[in-house]
Every structure is written in structure tokens, then in C-alpha cells.
Design a protein around this motif. Structure first.
Motif, PDB file in Angstrom:
ATOM      1  N   THR A  46       0.806  -1.234   0.000  1.00 56.42           N
ATOM      2  CA  THR A  46       0.000   0.000   0.000  1.00 56.42           C
ATOM      3  C   THR A  46       0.833   1.275   0.000  1.00 56.42           C
ATOM      4  O   THR A  46       0.300   2.350  -0.273  1.00 56.42           O
ATOM      5  CB  THR A  46      -0.891   0.050   1.259  1.00 56.42           C
ATOM      6  OG1 THR A  46      -0.023   0.095   2.412  1.00 56.42           O
ATOM      7  CG2 THR A  46      -1.797  -1.169   1.363  1.00 56.42           C
ATOM      8  N   GLY A  47       2.108   1.178   0.362  1.00 56.77           N
ATOM      9  CA  GLY A  47       2.922   2.376   0.524  1.00 56.77           C
ATOM     10  C   GLY A  47       2.585   3.142   1.798  1.00 56.77           C
ATOM     11  O   GLY A  47       3.172   4.177   2.088  1.00 56.77           O
ATOM     12  N   ARG A  48       1.633   2.601   2.552  1.00 60.74           N
ATOM     13  CA  ARG A  48       1.232   3.285   3.799  1.00 60.74           C
ATOM     14  C   ARG A  48       2.136   2.882   4.955  1.00 60.74           C
ATOM     15  O   ARG A  48       2.622   1.767   5.023  1.00 60.74           O
ATOM     16  CB  ARG A  48      -0.212   2.911   4.136  1.00 60.74           C
ATOM     17  CG  ARG A  48      -1.216   3.850   3.513  1.00 60.74           C
ATOM     18  CD  ARG A  48      -2.604   3.293   3.589  1.00 60.74           C
ATOM     19  NE  ARG A  48      -2.926   2.733   4.903  1.00 60.74           N
ATOM     20  CZ  ARG A  48      -4.036   2.040   5.145  1.00 60.74           C
ATOM     21  NH1 ARG A  48      -4.902   1.813   4.184  1.00 60.74           N
ATOM     22  NH2 ARG A  48      -4.273   1.565   6.352  1.00 60.74           N
ATOM     23  N   ARG A  49       2.315   3.808   5.895  1.00 62.03           N
ATOM     24  CA  ARG A  49       3.264   3.559   6.977  1.00 62.03           C
ATOM     25  C   ARG A  49       2.591   3.215   8.302  1.00 62.03           C
ATOM     26  O   ARG A  49       3.280   3.001   9.303  1.00 62.03           O
ATOM     27  CB  ARG A  49       4.154   4.790   7.181  1.00 62.03           C
ATOM     28  CG  ARG A  49       5.023   5.137   5.976  1.00 62.03           C
ATOM     29  CD  ARG A  49       6.153   6.055   6.393  1.00 62.03           C
ATOM     30  NE  ARG A  49       7.028   5.421   7.355  1.00 62.03           N
ATOM     31  CZ  ARG A  49       8.182   4.836   7.052  1.00 62.03           C
ATOM     32  NH1 ARG A  49       8.585   4.809   5.806  1.00 62.03           N
ATOM     33  NH2 ARG A  49       8.921   4.289   7.987  1.00 62.03           N
ATOM     34  N   ASP A  50       1.250   3.175   8.337  1.00 63.67           N
ATOM     35  CA  ASP A  50       0.618   3.009   9.662  1.00 63.67           C
ATOM     36  C   ASP A  50       1.017   1.702  10.354  1.00 63.67           C
ATOM     37  O   ASP A  50       1.463   1.708  11.503  1.00 63.67           O
ATOM     38  CB  ASP A  50      -0.911   3.188   9.604  1.00 63.67           C
ATOM     39  CG  ASP A  50      -1.579   2.475   8.434  1.00 63.67           C
ATOM     40  OD1 ASP A  50      -0.852   1.941   7.568  1.00 63.67           O
ATOM     41  OD2 ASP A  50      -2.818   2.449   8.393  1.00 63.67           O
ATOM     42  N   LEU A  51       0.872   0.577   9.656  1.00 65.70           N
ATOM     43  CA  LEU A  51       1.260  -0.692  10.286  1.00 65.70           C
ATOM     44  C   LEU A  51       2.787  -0.787  10.400  1.00 65.70           C
ATOM     45  O   LEU A  51       3.309  -1.309  11.394  1.00 65.70           O
ATOM     46  CB  LEU A  51       0.704  -1.872   9.476  1.00 65.70           C
ATOM     47  CG  LEU A  51       0.963  -3.259  10.068  1.00 65.70           C
ATOM     48  CD1 LEU A  51       0.400  -3.392  11.479  1.00 65.70           C
ATOM     49  CD2 LEU A  51       0.363  -4.360   9.185  1.00 65.70           C
ATOM     50  N   LEU A  52       3.484  -0.260   9.402  1.00 68.02           N
ATOM     51  CA  LEU A  52       4.956  -0.309   9.451  1.00 68.02           C
ATOM     52  C   LEU A  52       5.469   0.452  10.682  1.00 68.02           C
ATOM     53  O   LEU A  52       6.372  -0.021  11.378  1.00 68.02           O
ATOM     54  CB  LEU A  52       5.548   0.284   8.173  1.00 68.02           C
ATOM     55  CG  LEU A  52       7.060   0.118   8.042  1.00 68.02           C
ATOM     56  CD1 LEU A  52       7.430  -1.334   7.772  1.00 68.02           C
ATOM     57  CD2 LEU A  52       7.618   1.004   6.923  1.00 68.02           C
ATOM     58  N   ASP A  53       4.878   1.600  10.969  1.00 71.52           N
ATOM     59  CA  ASP A  53       5.316   2.385  12.135  1.00 71.52           C
ATOM     60  C   ASP A  53       5.061   1.620  13.432  1.00 71.52           C
ATOM     61  O   ASP A  53       5.881   1.646  14.354  1.00 71.52           O
ATOM     62  CB  ASP A  53       4.587   3.733  12.177  1.00 71.52           C
ATOM     63  CG  ASP A  53       5.116   4.676  11.099  1.00 71.52           C
ATOM     64  OD1 ASP A  53       6.203   4.380  10.546  1.00 71.52           O
ATOM     65  OD2 ASP A  53       4.445   5.678  10.795  1.00 71.52           O
ATOM     66  N   LEU A  54       3.913   0.940  13.478  1.00 77.54           N
ATOM     67  CA  LEU A  54       3.602   0.119  14.652  1.00 77.54           C
ATOM     68  C   LEU A  54       4.692  -0.967  14.828  1.00 77.54           C
ATOM     69  O   LEU A  54       5.146  -1.252  15.937  1.00 77.54           O
ATOM     70  CB  LEU A  54       2.233  -0.501  14.401  1.00 77.54           C
ATOM     71  CG  LEU A  54       1.433  -1.200  15.474  1.00 77.54           C
ATOM     72  CD1 LEU A  54      -0.047  -1.149  15.089  1.00 77.54           C
ATOM     73  CD2 LEU A  54       1.853  -2.628  15.674  1.00 77.54           C
ATOM     74  N   CYS A  55       5.118  -1.513  13.692  1.00 69.14           N
ATOM     75  CA  CYS A  55       6.129  -2.578  13.726  1.00 69.14           C
ATOM     76  C   CYS A  55       7.510  -2.027  14.072  1.00 69.14           C
ATOM     77  O   CYS A  55       8.271  -2.689  14.779  1.00 69.14           O
ATOM     78  CB  CYS A  55       6.213  -3.273  12.378  1.00 69.14           C
ATOM     79  SG  CYS A  55       4.726  -4.178  12.043  1.00 69.14           S
ATOM     80  N   THR A  56       7.844  -0.854  13.552  1.00 67.20           N
ATOM     81  CA  THR A  56       9.167  -0.321  13.892  1.00 67.20           C
ATOM     82  C   THR A  56       9.208   0.030  15.375  1.00 67.20           C
ATOM     83  O   THR A  56      10.244  -0.109  16.008  1.00 67.20           O
ATOM     84  CB  THR A  56       9.558   0.905  13.034  1.00 67.20           C
ATOM     85  OG1 THR A  56       8.508   1.846  13.083  1.00 67.20           O
ATOM     86  CG2 THR A  56       9.839   0.525  11.603  1.00 67.20           C
ATOM     87  N   SER A  57       8.073   0.428  15.949  1.00 67.17           N
ATOM     88  CA  SER A  57       8.127   0.712  17.386  1.00 67.17           C
ATOM     89  C   SER A  57       8.329  -0.591  18.162  1.00 67.17           C
ATOM     90  O   SER A  57       9.065  -0.620  19.158  1.00 67.17           O
ATOM     91  CB  SER A  57       6.929   1.552  17.844  1.00 67.17           C
ATOM     92  OG  SER A  57       5.908   0.755  18.342  1.00 67.17           O
ATOM     93  N   ALA A  58       7.714  -1.695  17.695  1.00 64.13           N
ATOM     94  CA  ALA A  58       7.973  -3.001  18.329  1.00 64.13           C
ATOM     95  C   ALA A  58       9.435  -3.408  18.108  1.00 64.13           C
ATOM     96  O   ALA A  58      10.107  -3.877  19.035  1.00 64.13           O
ATOM     97  CB  ALA A  58       7.039  -4.059  17.760  1.00 64.13           C
ATOM     98  N   ALA A  59       9.934  -3.204  16.891  1.00 64.78           N
ATOM     99  CA  ALA A  59      11.319  -3.597  16.586  1.00 64.78           C
ATOM    100  C   ALA A  59      12.317  -2.749  17.382  1.00 64.78           C
ATOM    101  O   ALA A  59      13.347  -3.263  17.832  1.00 64.78           O
ATOM    102  CB  ALA A  59      11.579  -3.463  15.090  1.00 64.78           C
ATOM    103  N   ASP A  60      11.997  -1.477  17.561  1.00 67.45           N
ATOM    104  CA  ASP A  60      12.894  -0.619  18.349  1.00 67.45           C
ATOM    105  C   ASP A  60      12.953  -1.083  19.806  1.00 67.45           C
ATOM    106  O   ASP A  60      14.002  -1.010  20.453  1.00 67.45           O
ATOM    107  CB  ASP A  60      12.447   0.851  18.272  1.00 67.45           C
ATOM    108  CG  ASP A  60      12.672   1.422  16.875  1.00 67.45           C
ATOM    109  OD1 ASP A  60      13.465   0.818  16.108  1.00 67.45           O
ATOM    110  OD2 ASP A  60      12.042   2.442  16.531  1.00 67.45           O
TER     111      ASP A  60
END
Ligand SMILES: [Zn+2]
Length: 643
Positions: free
Chosen positions: A144-158
Motif C-alpha cells: 500500500t505504501g502506507r506507513r501506519d502498520l509499518l510504524d507500529l512494527c518499527t516501534s515493536a522492533a525498536d
């Protein structure tokens, strides 16, 4: 070699397109309904404080919601559908509400043990769950090119980087997955810490001091925690009597040999089951739980693509060789030992005890794809194709709403397709792989194009010049493939065409346990100046019926053959063979002939034969079995050696 996103490849294949449509239009929605019915999604609502109720499912149930989101994203990348889009959006919004401010999300601990985390890393799959979340985030971003779920995941990964980077060796997950997920996240974010954490996770394996003791301690802790949860459930049911009626689906039935429990302990305590028995560079033999093994090898191959290292590549090649020559079923199925859901010893390939979990085949596909990109060797792609058509495709029923979990090669009864399982790891894993089929057809590098899979499709690919490729394939039923190559301008470049191993003779020296050897595959390279008018290449693969014999060291296979034709393995199913005992029937090999039957199982080539006493036998492709109710099935049939 570089890969292409599946969405760039337009598939119009007579065999695959209807199956991909079932996947996108039925399977993914059926899976969602099952996740709701089994309350997997409710677990997040409870964790978010939006619903009363009791958390249900295994400790790692969250992963099934994430894997569904991963599959839905990959399907959405191909067909933007509003219904699927809104289901995905609602789940993403729910995950955001359930996630803790520091990125942590694991409903088992959040609901039952608030404040506790990373308690039993070897057995509670906490990092495994975070891994599937991250994979979903990457797939959703790519779709989708959308970052909403990706941002949720990067916060988990961080959070994982904060808690696990440079931590001690026991800080690694017992079920691999987080490693490959972090590498996928690194590929889209280019954040080095994710790659480094993945590297540290794999390097920790086999380096935990006193592993058996620590594992024992984890089991005690896990059991205590589980007993606490059972008490909470009793109390909840006492308060809400209507709740007692709720039942999760059954587990899968797997026939197990004697001493299974003992064997499990012998495998788990020294760490084999978790690939924790020795450091990764010494892991030259496939052992333990076969899905975990496949995910580990995938992560190692992905790591190698980012940071080449000859020693590690050698280890992977050794493990692969050992797997295909001694520990793989003729179907490409992996895992002969049901008690560990994993590998048995060399040549231990009992057809009825075969676990051959659908996910294990899928894990092998992921690994083999990475190995192919790394080494440019056709053997990996050949095994990929074989496992895709046989060990993986068998996992989903014709209508997309029933599944097989384990895939034995002989069934006297008891194994049927089910709508859902208490551990539903396979369905959405299969759906995400089918959705990605386009990705696995080609790869390219500078002025080289590789054609790996012969699936009808159209694409424009950049091989130092844009080239339109149209493949029209009649596989797997007929051997004809037409490839139209049309560069924008007259240009020199190379096309590498895979010559499958299944075209090679199968009798004679037994180089593998099963009689199928992917090492016989190779690429034919066509280097020329291509006309801008376009040119057509024609391939004609040998589709004769092959009688494959197992290696003499495989017990119980003497005097038996498995029939294959093209990339497909065949079997006898009792429903097609009334009045014949399929287990004792003696095949007369001279009687075999093939026929395309349009009204059987969506249209397929069946093999007709006769027993030595003249009774008719009818073989169907193995991946199509168990679509007509409960029945018996066998792959290896009696057939005397010709004199
Ligand atoms: Zn599975």
C-alpha cells in the motif's frame, strides 16, 4: 540476482489463476471468519481494554492474526478490494490500540501477566509473534505504501533493539521467525540495527550454557503460568456460565510411533528441536522442528545476501544437500518424526508417520528462493517447484476453506481436511505464499534474466533495456511452454531457462532417498542479439510417467514405486479405486497411461493402470487428495522390479 515484486507480474495461467482467485476471494475471508470465531481477534480487543471475556488460544495465538494480515496485504497488492481493505484497516487500528506505549504487544502476557515479558523465550514464542507482526508490517507497506502498520512494527522492533541488542546468549527465541522478519524490515528501512539484531539472534543459537537445565526451568515456569491461566479460566466460567460452551477446534491428527514422548525429550533437551544444539556454522545437518529449521535457514541465507561469508554459505549448502539426499519425502515433504514435528534420521522416511507440515514446505520454499538468489543454482528453484506443487499445494482444499496440517504419504484413516485447527499456522502461511507466486517466476541481474517457473504471465522487466516477456505455459498437465521476448530496442542480453530435474531419467543409481534429485536441474543460457520485433522461444518438456524408486536404505520401500509426471507426484485414493486394497495392490507398470479428465477435481491428468491381476487403478495428483470426504491414500505402491 534481484527479485521482482509479485504485483509487477500479471499471471493468466490456466492452472494457477483459478487457484489464486480462490485464495484471494474465498480462503482469506474464510480465515478471517475463523480467527473471529476462535476469538483470536478478541484477544486483542481484551488487551486493548475494549471487551470483557477470556483470552483464548495458545500462548502464540497472536501470530495467526499477524500472518493473516501479512497474507491479506500480499493479496491486496494484487487486487485492491474494499472489503479486504476495510478488514485490514480495522485490524491495524485494533493492534494500535492493543499495543503498549513502548511497542510491546503479546496478548498472553498483557492480559494474564501484566508487567511480565520475555519470560520463557524458548517455549512461549513471544519473539516469534513479534516477528510475524513485523512481516505483516513490511508486506502491508510494500502493498500500500502506507506507513501506519509499518510504524507500529518499527516501534515493536525498536523495543527489541533496546532489550535484545548485545544481550546474553539465552536471549533468543525457541521458534525462529524474528530473525528473517528483522531482515525484511531492514530491507525496507535500511536501519542497520535491525540487521545487526537479526545477526546476533542467529549467532546466539547453540551457545546457551547448560541449555537442558535452562529449558527444564522454562518448562516449569511455563507450566506454572499455564496452571494460573487455567484457574483464571475456571473463575471466569463460574462467573459467566454461558462461556463454558465455547470450544476451540481440535488439534491435527498425526499417527505417532512408539516411544514418541521419550524421543521428544531426547530431541528437545539437548536443543536439536530448537536448533540450539550447536552454533550455526556447525549446523550442517537438518534437525529438530522442521518449520523452525526452515525459518532459520531462510534467515541465514537472507543474512548472507546482506553480508557475504563463505563459511556460512558452505554450512547452508551442506545442510541442504543432507536434507534433499536423505531427509526429504518424494513429495518434498519435510519432517518424518511426528512427535517433534520435525526431521528424523537419515533415510527415516516412513510414509504413514510423515508429518510433512504444510508450513515446513513453505519454510523450505522461502529458504530455497534465497539460496537461488545467492548462488544462481537451478537446484534450489527445482526443489521450490517440486515442493510448491506437491508438499505445499496439498495444504489447501479445492474450495479454499479446508486445510491439511500434516501431509502423510499413506493414510489408513483419520486424516481429513478441516476448516480450522487449534494451531492454525498453515492456512494463512499458504495464502501469503500463493499471493506471492509472481515474485518467484523471474529474477534478473544486469543483462541477465532468469526464468525459474513456467507459469503463464506477462511482465516488463529491465535487463539493461526494458523487455516485455509473455509466457504461455501448459504445465503441469502438458509440457509445452511458449516464451515471447520483445525488447524495446534491438539489444544483446541473456535469458537463462531452467531445465527441470523431473525431465531427467529417474531409474538407475539412487542419488537421493526419494528418487527425485533437484541437483539434476540446470539453466540453459541463451545469449544473443534480440530483435526489437520480438521472438518466440518454444520449450517442450518430457511429460512421460516416471516410476521412482526409493533408496535401498529407506525402510519398507523395497518393491515399491512412486509415480510422477512432470512436476507432480501421484497417489491412489480409495474413493477412485473401489474394490481394490490400495495398500496391497501390485501395479503392472506396462499398463500405465495418462488422460486429462475435465470434470474431476477441477480438471486434472489422471494416470490409469492395472494391477497384475487385471483390476483397474486410478492415480490422481497427490496435491488433490482428500477433497472428497474421508478416504485412504497411498503414494508408494507395490511394483516388482522388472526382470
Ligand atoms: Zn503450519
Amino acid at each position: 540476482m534481484q527479485e521482482l515484486a509479485a504485483r509487477h507480474v500479471k499471471i493468466f495461467d490456466p492452472f494457477w489463476s483459478p487457484r489464486l482467485a480462490v485464495n484471494a476471494e474465498k480462503a482469506i475471508f474464510h480465515q478471517w471468519e475463523q480467527l473471529e470465531a476462535t476469538r483470536c481477534i478478541d484477544n486483542f480487543r481484551i488487551a486493548a481494554g475494549e471487551k470483557d471475556g477470556f483470552r483464548e488460544g495458545w500462548v502464540f495465538a497472536d501470530s495467526d492474526a499477524y500472518k493473516w494480515l501479512d497474507a491479506a496485504s500480499r493479496i491486496y497488492a494484487l487486487h485492491v478490494g474494499p472489503e479486504l481493505g476495510s478488514l485490514m484497516d480495522s485490524l491495524i487500528a485494533l493492534l494500535r490500540r492493543a499495543q503498549m506505549p513502548d511497542g510491546y504487544i503479546f496478548t498472553y502476557n498483557q492480559i494474564h501477566f501484566p508487567g511480565q515479558r520475555w519470560v520463557n523465550l524458548q517455549i512461549e514464542h513471544e519473539l516469534y509473534c513479534h516477528g510475524h507482526l513485523i512481516e505483516a508490517g513490511v508486506s502491508h507497506y510494500e502493498a500500500t505504501g502506507r506507513r501506519d502498520l509499518l510504524d507500529l512494527c518499527t516501534s515493536a522492533a525498536d523495543l527489541l533493539v533496546r532489550d535484545f541488542l548485545h544481550a546474553s546468549n539465552e536471549k533468543a527465541c525457541g521458534h525462529e521467525e524474528i530473525e528473517l522478519a528483522l531482515i525484511r524490515l531492514y530491507r525496507v528501512t535500511r536501519k542497520e540495527e535491525y540487521l545487526e539484531l537479526a545477526r546476533q539472534f542467529v549467532e546466539r543459537r547453540g551457545r546457551i550454557p547448560l541449555f537442558p537445565l535452562r529449558l527444564w526451568r522454562e518448562f516449569n515456569s511455563y507450566n506454572k503460568r499455564k496452571a494460573h491461566v487455567d484457574e483464571l479460566r475456571k473463575a471466569h466460567v463460574a462467573e459467566h456460565p454461558e462461556y463454558a460452551a465455547f470450544r476451540l477446534p481440535e488439534g491435527n491428527f498425526a499417527r505417532k510411533p512408539r516411544f514418541s514422548r521419550e524421543r521428544w525429550y531426547l530431541n528437545a533437551l539437548p536443543g536439536f528441536y530448537f536448533q540450539q544444539h550447536t552454533p550455526i556454522r556447525k549446523q550442517t545437518v537438518p534437525v529438530g522442528h522442521s518449520v523452525r529449521f526452515g525459518y532459520l535457514e531462510t534467515a541465514l541465507a537472507m543474512l548472507l545476501r546482506a553480508r557475504p561469508e563463505a563459511n556460512l554459505l558452505f554450512t547452508l549448502e551442506q545442510a541442504w544437500e543432507r536434507m534433499v539426499t536423505r531427509r526429504t519425502y518424494i513429495t518434498g515433504g519435510l519432517g518424518a518424526a511426528p512427535e517433534i514435528e520435525g526431521f528424523g534420521g537419515d533415510y527415516e522416511l516412513d510414509p504413514e508417520y510423515a508429518y510433512a507440515e504444510t508450513c515446513a514446505a513453505l519454510a523450505s520454499l522461502f529458504w530455497n528462493w534465497e539460496m537461488a538468489l545467492l548462488t544462481k543454482k537451478a537446484q534450489y528453484i527445482d526443489l521450490f517447484e517440486w515442493q510448491l506443487y506437491n508438499a505445499a499445494a496439498v495444504g489447501m482444499g479445492q474450495n479454499g476453506d479446508t486445510y491439511l496440517y500434516n501431509n502423510p504419504l499413506a493414510v489408513h484413516g483419520g486424516v481429513t481436511r478441516k476448516q480450522w485447527y487449534v494451531v492454525p499456522c498453515c492456512p494463512s502461511n499458504l495464502s501469503r505464499t500463493f499471493a506471492d507466486l509472481g515474485k518467484y517466476i523471474y529474477s534478473f541481474e544486469k543483462d541477465n534474466l532468469w526464468i525459474h517457473q513456467y507459469v503463464s504471465n506477462e511482465i516488463i522487466v529491465d535487463v539493461s533495456v526494458p523487455v516485455k516477456i509473455v509466457i504461455e505455459s501448459e504445465l503441469p498437465w502438458k509440457g509445452k511452454v511458449r516464451i515471447r521476448v520483445k525488447p524495446g530496442i534491438r539489444k544483446e542480453f541473456k535469458i537463462n531457462l531452467r531445465r527441470p530435474a523431473w525431465g531427467a531419467p529417474s531409474l538407475g543409481e539412487q542419488t537421493t532417498a526419494s528418487g527425485y534429485d533437484p541437483r539434476n536441474a540446470h539453466y540453459d543460457t541463451i545469449a544473443r542479439l534480440w530483435s526489437s520485433e520480438g521472438e518466440t522461444l518454444e520449450l517442450n518438456f518430457d511429460m512421460s510417467i516416471q516410476l521412482r524408486r526409493a533408496h535401498p536404505k529407506v525402510k519398507g520401500h523395497a518393491g515399491k514405486v512412486a509415480l510422477t509426471r512432470g512436476p507432480l507426484v501421484y497417489c491412489l485414493e480409495s474413493v477412485d479405486n473401489p474394490g481394490v486394497d490400495i495398500f496391497s495392490a501390485q501395479l503392472d507398470p506396462a499398463s500405465l497411461r495418462d488422460e486429462f479428465v475435465a470434470d474431476l477435481l477441477g480438471g486434472c491428468v489422471v494416470l490409469h493402470g492395472k494391477t497384475t491381476d487385471g483390476k483397474p487403478l486410478k492415480f490422481i495428483p497427490y496435491f488433490l487428495w482428500a477433497n472428497r470426504g474421508e478416504s485412504q491414500m497411498v503414494v508408494w505402491v507395490n511394483c516388482k522390479e522388472s526382470e
